[in-house]
Structure formats: structure tokens, C-alpha cells
Design a protein around this motif. Structure first.
Motif, PDB file in Angstrom:
ATOM      1  N   UNK A 173       1.490   0.060   6.153  1.00  0.00           N
ATOM      2  CA  UNK A 173       1.665   0.497   4.765  1.00  0.00           C
ATOM      3  C   UNK A 173       2.573  -0.440   3.979  1.00  0.00           C
ATOM      4  N   UNK A 174       3.115  -1.458   4.687  1.00  0.00           N
ATOM      5  CA  UNK A 174       4.010  -2.408   4.050  1.00  0.00           C
ATOM      6  C   UNK A 174       3.396  -3.789   3.960  1.00  0.00           C
ATOM      7  N   UNK A 175       3.993  -4.743   4.686  1.00  0.00           N
ATOM      8  CA  UNK A 175       3.528  -6.125   4.602  1.00  0.00           C
ATOM      9  C   UNK A 175       2.554  -6.492   5.721  1.00  0.00           C
ATOM     10  N   UNK A 176       2.141  -5.498   6.515  1.00  0.00           N
ATOM     11  CA  UNK A 176       1.115  -5.747   7.522  1.00  0.00           C
ATOM     12  C   UNK A 176       1.601  -6.629   8.659  1.00  0.00           C
ATOM     13  N   UNK A 181      11.134 -10.131   6.876  1.00  0.00           N
ATOM     14  CA  UNK A 181      10.410  -8.983   7.417  1.00  0.00           C
ATOM     15  C   UNK A 181       9.354  -9.468   8.401  1.00  0.00           C
ATOM     16  N   UNK A 182       9.437  -8.977   9.634  1.00  0.00           N
ATOM     17  CA  UNK A 182       8.463  -9.325  10.656  1.00  0.00           C
ATOM     18  C   UNK A 182       7.221  -8.445  10.543  1.00  0.00           C
ATOM     19  N   UNK A 206       0.792  -1.240   0.000  1.00  0.00           N
ATOM     20  CA  UNK A 206       0.000   0.000   0.000  1.00  0.00           C
ATOM     21  C   UNK A 206       0.819   1.282   0.000  1.00  0.00           C
ATOM     22  N   UNK A 207       1.886   1.339   0.790  1.00  0.00           N
ATOM     23  CA  UNK A 207       2.676   2.554   0.865  1.00  0.00           C
ATOM     24  C   UNK A 207       3.415   2.868  -0.419  1.00  0.00           C
ATOM     25  N   UNK A 208       3.799   1.831  -1.148  1.00  0.00           N
ATOM     26  CA  UNK A 208       4.459   2.023  -2.446  1.00  0.00           C
ATOM     27  C   UNK A 208       3.464   2.627  -3.422  1.00  0.00           C
ATOM     28  N   UNK A 209       2.270   2.060  -3.474  1.00  0.00           N
ATOM     29  CA  UNK A 209       1.204   2.602  -4.325  1.00  0.00           C
ATOM     30  C   UNK A 209       0.931   4.063  -3.986  1.00  0.00           C
TER      31      UNK A 209
END
Length: 248
Positions: free
Chosen positions: A220-223, A232-233, A197-200
Motif C-alpha cells: 500500500x506504500x512504495x511497493x 525506505x526499503x 495507494x494506501x494514502x489514496x
């Protein structure tokens, strides 16, 4: 050649905007067309796109109408496709070549001085970036910080972007993904959920040629699930540095 054009000669690696009609060479039936719909964008690079079609565009002039025959080997190979083209079918394309452009090699525009306290990025002599994470706590909200303001067209939701990028874990300071390492530029629709989402949110509204620093908190990333494969945690903030090289 059905009609010669008078524009620039299309070179390998350029992205070509065109209309096309596709006919199944075995049955003689129309399989697909862009006329009356949205125009297509094809990459004139046989290593990255259908070889027969890519080679049929390279060396042609913008403005031309071209008939291209594509053998099964240089088309969909041994798979066929959902348009009714079988694995052993030849294809015939009529192409109206309307424009051609090459993606930028790197971000180009006006440098922007970011505020203190954000991750910093430096590019080495080899053209690869190094991202340094500050010792302060990660931001709680999405950060979108242009580092270079490009002079190209504004990126809108639904366009496909071509971009060079590096992704870094804020917690570890280590890259988890990088087009500079893989050699594969990002080529994805923007603003439609194909990316985190944050990239979008951060790239829609930027301009081609821009370099953008994105700091993405988990939401905004991988939740909450994170991305175990990338290390990534669910509590990790991630950082992207993105060079927007093209949009179409």
C-alpha cells in the motif's frame, strides 16, 4: 471591475472558486475558458500562484465580475504556456468570483480514541507532530484510523486535497517527509494515483477537518522497490498522520 459583488472580501491565502475567460492580449484571441466546463479553483497568494492573477483577486468581493490584465512578468514569466501564450504576451482575464475560503489551520472536530497497539502521535507547543512507533510488529494490512473526525464535507475521488502531514518509517521510527518541516502543504488530487495507494484509499471518504493515522504495508506504500531517496526499503511499512485542511 465589470460588475461589483456583495459577498465577502477575498483575502490573501484564500482559495477562490470561479469561472474565467482568458484572452491573449497580443493577438486578441480566446485562449481558454471554464464556461461550459468545470469551474476553476485559484489560490489568492502571489507567492504560490501567478502573481498578476492572485493580486487581481485579492481585495475583490465574492460575486464580482472582474477584468484583470496580467503582464508577462506577473504571468508565465519567460516560459509561456501550452495555451498559445508566448513568453512576451500580456493576458486578459475575465473572472466571475463565486466563492472563497481559507484552508483550516489544523484538524478540527471530535477526537476519536484509537485502539491500542497503533503508532501514537503527539503535537508539541510548536504545532509539530511526533509519531511514536510501537515495539510490536507492523500490521500486515492497511490501517486507516481517524484521530479527529472533522465536520467538513466528505472527500471524494478526484478532488484535490490540501493537507498537512508527516510520514514516518515504521522500521526506523524516523520521519522521511513532513509538511511541518518543509512548510509546503500537500495539494494533490486524491484517489487517482497521484499518491501512494494506501494514502489514496485512506483519505477518500474522510471529511475535511479530520486527522487520520495511516499505516501502510509495502503493497500500500512504495511497493517492492521502496523509495531509496527517502530511505525506505521494499519491505518497509510506512506511517502517515494527515490533517485534511481543505478539498475542492
Amino acid at each position: 471591475m465589470l460588475k461589483p459583488g456583495t459577498g465577502a472580501t477575498i483575502a490573501k491565502g484564500q482559495r477562490v472558486t470561479l469561472d474565467y475567460l482568458l484572452v491573449n492580449g497580443t493577438s486578441g484571441k480566446e485562449a481558454d475558458t471554464t464556461w461550459g466546463k468545470s469551474k476553476a479553483n485559484f489560490l489568492a497568494d502571489p507567492a504560490k500562484f501567478m502573481p498578476g492573477l492572485a493580486n487581481g483577486m485579492i481585495g475583490q468581493k465574492v460575486g464580482s465580475r472582474v477584468l484583470v490584465g496580467v503582464t508577462p512578468k506577473d504571468g508565465f514569466a519567460d516560459t509561456g504556456n501550452q495555451l498559445g501564450i508566448a513568453a512576451d504576451d500580456t493576458m486578459l482575464f475575465v473572472l466571475d468570483l463565486e466563492a472563497a475560503s481559507a484552508p483550516l489551520a489544523k484538524a478540527t472536530g471530535t477526537a476519536v480514541t484509537p485502539p491500542a497497539g497503533l503508532p501514537t502521535v503527539a503535537f508539541g507547543a510548536d504545532g509539530k507532530p511526533t509519531v511514536t512507533i510501537p515495539k510490536t510488529a507492523a500490521p500486515k494490512k492497511l490501517v486507516v484510523q481517524p484521530l479527529i473526525k472533522g465536520t467538513g464535507k466528505k472527500i471524494t475521488k478526484g478532488q484535490t486535497i490540501t493537507a498537512a502531514y508527516v510520514g514516518v518509517n515504521y522500521r526506523t521510527g524516523k520521519p522521511f517527509d513532513s509538511s511541518y518541516q518543509t512548510g509546503n502543504l500537500l495539494d494533490q488530487p486524491i484517489g487517482v494515483g497521484a499518491l501512494v495507494p494506501g494514502f489514496d484509499a485512506g483519505i477518500v471518504g474522510q471529511t475535511v477537518g479530520s486527522r487520520v493515522l495511516l499505516v501502510l504495508p509495502p503493497a500500500s506504500g512504495y511497493g517492492k522497490t521502496g523509495n531509496a531517496q527517502a530511505g525506505i526499503k521494499g519491505t518497509d511499512t510506512i506511517v502517515f498522520v494527515v490533517d485534511v485542511l481543505d478539498a475542492y
